[in-house]
Design an enzyme around this catalytic site. Structure first.
Site, PDB file in Angstrom:
ATOM      1  CB  CYS A   1      -1.149  -0.025   1.187  1.00 53.10           C
ATOM      2  SG  CYS A   1      -0.348   0.228   2.804  1.00 53.10           S
TER       3      CYS A   1
ATOM      4  CG  HIS B   1      15.475 -13.794  14.302  1.00 57.02           C
ATOM      5  ND1 HIS B   1      15.831 -12.935  15.090  1.00 57.02           N
ATOM      6  CD2 HIS B   1      16.599 -14.679  14.134  1.00 57.02           C
ATOM      7  CE1 HIS B   1      17.229 -13.142  15.151  1.00 57.02           C
ATOM      8  NE2 HIS B   1      17.545 -14.075  14.464  1.00 57.02           N
TER       9      HIS B   1
END
Length: 147
Positions: free
Chosen positions: A66, A99
């Site tokens: 966006c 992670h």
């Protein structure tokens, strides 16, 4: 691999640039959920649609865009099973996968140059999730998924 992509009017040009890059990279079937022009649309619809596609297994990974990347990433993260990371640097792209095992990346079409976004996408795709070998990352991602 199926990659789902979605964007609002502020991110459609960046989405299209990333889509072209992925087609040139090869190995992806692209599921493009739109939008494909500059006419104003509501980013929550596109973020949710991408999130639904990933969470349901219709696609393995997703990319949303966006204007800033913030709104559409919030919308995608409302879908259970989605771990969408707003990406703004190569290090964040690496850590999002390593992670957090991010399954969707978000970008700001007004904030990120196409070349930079494509580099970050490549890093994300080429990074291995540390949870495969390090229990603490697997445990933390399981906690996220349980929320």
């Amino acid at each position: 691999m199926i990659m789902v992509m979605a964007a609002d009017h502020g991110g459609y040009e960046l989405k299209n640039a990333i889509k072209k890059h992925l087609q040139e990279r090869g190995g992806f079937q692209i599921l493009d959920l739109g939008t494909n022009d500059g006419e104003a649309v509501d980013y929550p619809e596109y973020g949710k649609a991408c999130g639904d596609a990933v969470a349901s297994g219709k696609a393995e990974l997703g990319i949303v865009c966006c204007g800033s990347g913030v709104g559409i990433s919030i919308a995608a993260n409302k879908v259970k099973g989605v771990r969408c990371a707003l990406c703004y640097s190569e290090e964040i792209a690496r850590l999002a996968k390593q992670h957090n095992n991010a399954n969707i990346l978000a970008f700001g079409g007004r904030m990120t140059a196409p070349e930079e976004a494509c580099k970050m996408v490549d890093i994300w795709l080429d990074t291995e999730w540390a949870g495969l070998t390090q229990e603490r990352h697997a445990r933390r991602v399981a906690q996220l998924d349980a929320l």
